[in-house]
Design a protein around this motif. Sequence first.
Motif, PDB file in Angstrom:
ATOM      1  N   THR A  52      -5.104 -18.988  17.262  1.00  7.13           N
ATOM      2  CA  THR A  52      -3.742 -18.641  17.659  1.00  7.13           C
ATOM      3  C   THR A  52      -3.110 -17.821  16.540  1.00  7.13           C
ATOM      4  OG1 THR A  52      -2.852 -20.686  16.714  1.00  7.13           O
ATOM      5  CG2 THR A  52      -3.422 -20.721  19.068  1.00  7.13           C
ATOM      6  N   PHE A  53      -2.075 -17.069  16.865  1.00  9.33           N
ATOM      7  CA  PHE A  53      -1.372 -16.296  15.850  1.00  9.33           C
ATOM      8  C   PHE A  53      -0.631 -17.254  14.918  1.00  9.33           C
ATOM      9  CE2 PHE A  53      -2.119 -12.795  18.730  1.00  9.33           C
ATOM     10  CZ  PHE A  53      -2.267 -11.720  17.869  1.00  9.33           C
ATOM     11  N   GLN A  54      -0.793 -17.005  13.615  1.00  2.00           N
ATOM     12  CA  GLN A  54      -0.162 -17.826  12.583  1.00  2.00           C
ATOM     13  C   GLN A  54       0.755 -16.938  11.745  1.00  2.00           C
ATOM     14  OE1 GLN A  54      -0.773 -21.246  12.370  1.00  2.00           O
ATOM     15  NE2 GLN A  54      -1.931 -20.863  14.262  1.00  2.00           N
ATOM     16  N   VAL A  55       1.848 -17.512  11.252  1.00  3.47           N
ATOM     17  CA  VAL A  55       2.787 -16.776  10.408  1.00  3.47           C
ATOM     18  C   VAL A  55       2.044 -16.226   9.186  1.00  3.47           C
ATOM     19  CG1 VAL A  55       4.853 -16.979   8.954  1.00  3.47           C
ATOM     20  CG2 VAL A  55       4.768 -18.114  11.172  1.00  3.47           C
ATOM     21  N   ASP A  56       2.340 -14.988   8.849  1.00  2.00           N
ATOM     22  CA  ASP A  56       1.711 -14.321   7.702  1.00  2.00           C
ATOM     23  C   ASP A  56       2.821 -13.821   6.791  1.00  2.00           C
ATOM     24  OD1 ASP A  56       0.548 -12.430   5.925  1.00  2.00           O
ATOM     25  OD2 ASP A  56      -1.065 -12.038   7.350  1.00  2.00           O
ATOM     26  N   ASN A  57       2.945 -14.412   5.617  1.00  2.00           N
ATOM     27  CA  ASN A  57       3.987 -14.041   4.654  1.00  2.00           C
ATOM     28  C   ASN A  57       3.442 -13.188   3.518  1.00  2.00           C
ATOM     29  OD1 ASN A  57       6.158 -15.449   5.907  1.00  2.00           O
ATOM     30  ND2 ASN A  57       5.262 -17.368   5.181  1.00  2.00           N
ATOM     31  N   SER A  58       2.350 -12.478   3.747  1.00  5.61           N
ATOM     32  CA  SER A  58       1.725 -11.693   2.680  1.00  5.61           C
ATOM     33  C   SER A  58       2.552 -10.473   2.275  1.00  5.61           C
ATOM     34  CB  SER A  58       0.330 -11.232   3.111  1.00  5.61           C
ATOM     35  OG  SER A  58       0.421 -10.310   4.189  1.00  5.61           O
ATOM     36  N   GLY A  59       3.409  -9.986   3.163  1.00  5.21           N
ATOM     37  CA  GLY A  59       4.212  -8.801   2.855  1.00  5.21           C
ATOM     38  C   GLY A  59       3.492  -7.489   3.120  1.00  5.21           C
ATOM     39  N   LYS A  60       2.363  -7.540   3.816  1.00  3.82           N
ATOM     40  CA  LYS A  60       1.623  -6.312   4.132  1.00  3.82           C
ATOM     41  C   LYS A  60       2.507  -5.394   4.966  1.00  3.82           C
ATOM     42  CE  LYS A  60      -2.632  -4.596   6.282  1.00  3.82           C
ATOM     43  NZ  LYS A  60      -3.900  -4.979   6.942  1.00  3.82           N
ATOM     44  N   ARG A  61       2.504  -4.107   4.594  1.00  5.69           N
ATOM     45  CA  ARG A  61       3.299  -3.102   5.307  1.00  5.69           C
ATOM     46  C   ARG A  61       2.438  -1.905   5.654  1.00  5.69           C
ATOM     47  NH1 ARG A  61       9.089  -3.065   2.050  1.00  5.69           N
ATOM     48  NH2 ARG A  61       9.597  -5.214   2.575  1.00  5.69           N
ATOM     49  N   LEU A  62       2.741  -1.324   6.802  1.00  2.00           N
ATOM     50  CA  LEU A  62       2.110  -0.080   7.237  1.00  2.00           C
ATOM     51  C   LEU A  62       3.204   0.941   7.461  1.00  2.00           C
ATOM     52  CD1 LEU A  62      -0.333  -1.462   9.982  1.00  2.00           C
ATOM     53  CD2 LEU A  62      -0.920  -0.786   7.653  1.00  2.00           C
ATOM     54  N   THR A  63       2.981   2.176   6.997  1.00  2.00           N
ATOM     55  CA  THR A  63       3.940   3.254   7.210  1.00  2.00           C
ATOM     56  C   THR A  63       3.250   4.386   7.946  1.00  2.00           C
ATOM     57  OG1 THR A  63       5.171   2.663   5.224  1.00  2.00           O
ATOM     58  CG2 THR A  63       5.536   4.870   6.118  1.00  2.00           C
ATOM     59  N   PHE A  64       3.756   4.710   9.139  1.00  2.00           N
ATOM     60  CA  PHE A  64       3.229   5.786   9.980  1.00  2.00           C
ATOM     61  C   PHE A  64       4.144   6.996   9.822  1.00  2.00           C
ATOM     62  CE2 PHE A  64       1.768   1.863  11.808  1.00  2.00           C
ATOM     63  CZ  PHE A  64       0.502   2.147  12.277  1.00  2.00           C
ATOM     64  N   ASP A  65       3.571   8.149   9.454  1.00  2.92           N
ATOM     65  CA  ASP A  65       4.386   9.359   9.373  1.00  2.92           C
ATOM     66  C   ASP A  65       4.180  10.188  10.637  1.00  2.92           C
ATOM     67  OD1 ASP A  65       1.991  10.703   9.132  1.00  2.92           O
ATOM     68  OD2 ASP A  65       2.226  11.156   7.016  1.00  2.92           O
ATOM     69  N   GLY A  66       4.809  11.326  10.685  1.00  2.90           N
ATOM     70  CA  GLY A  66       4.766  12.150  11.885  1.00  2.90           C
ATOM     71  C   GLY A  66       3.547  13.042  12.019  1.00  2.90           C
ATOM     72  N   ASN A  67       2.657  13.057  11.028  1.00  4.90           N
ATOM     73  CA  ASN A  67       1.506  13.968  11.110  1.00  4.90           C
ATOM     74  C   ASN A  67       0.160  13.256  11.240  1.00  4.90           C
ATOM     75  OD1 ASN A  67       1.067  13.017   8.554  1.00  4.90           O
ATOM     76  ND2 ASN A  67       1.339  14.964   7.507  1.00  4.90           N
ATOM     77  N   GLY A  68       0.172  11.989  11.671  1.00  8.83           N
ATOM     78  CA  GLY A  68      -1.076  11.280  11.914  1.00  8.83           C
ATOM     79  C   GLY A  68      -1.620  10.513  10.730  1.00  8.83           C
ATOM     80  N   THR A  69      -0.814  10.317   9.685  1.00  3.13           N
ATOM     81  CA  THR A  69      -1.258   9.571   8.507  1.00  3.13           C
ATOM     82  C   THR A  69      -0.569   8.210   8.472  1.00  3.13           C
ATOM     83  OG1 THR A  69      -1.566  11.613   7.268  1.00  3.13           O
ATOM     84  CG2 THR A  69      -1.392   9.605   5.984  1.00  3.13           C
TER      85      THR A  69
END
Length: 135
Positions: A52-69
Motif C-alpha cells: 500500500t502507499f505509505q507516507v514518504d517524508n524524504s523531501g524528494k522533489r522533481l522539477t519539470f521545465d518546458g523543454n522536456g528536462t
Amino acid sequence: MKKLYFILPVLFLMTAYSCDSDDQDTDVDSNILQGTWEIRTTLADPGDGSGTFQVDNSGKRLTFDGNGTVSSNFGMCFGASSSSSDRTGSYNEMDNTIMASVGNCQATYTLADGTLQINYFCIEACSERYAKIAD
C-alpha cells in the motif's frame, strides 16, 4: 442527394468539435506538469500484491521545465538516495515517460486530481505520488 446535404454538415461539425477538444486537453496537461513536485507517498510491494502507499517524508522533489528536462534533488530511479548521480533526465508528454540521464531507469507517469504518480518498471509494483509545490 438530400441525404448528402444532411450528412456533410453533420460530419463537418463532428470533425471540428473533436479537434478542438483534443487541442485544449494537451495544453492543460502540459501546463500542469511543469513546475516543482514533492513526494508524498511511496508504494513498494513485497511481491504478493499486499503493498500500500505509505507516507514518504524524504523531501524528494522533481522539477519539470518546458523543454522536456526533469531534475531532482535525489536520484531519479526508485529508491535512489540523495547522493545518487542520476539527478537529471528527460520526459516525453506524448507517451508519458521519464528517462534518467544516467543508468537505465525508466518510468511512466499519470496526472489525476492534482497528483503526479510515477510508476517505475520493477518486478513488483513500485510507484511514487507527488503534490505540486511550485509552478
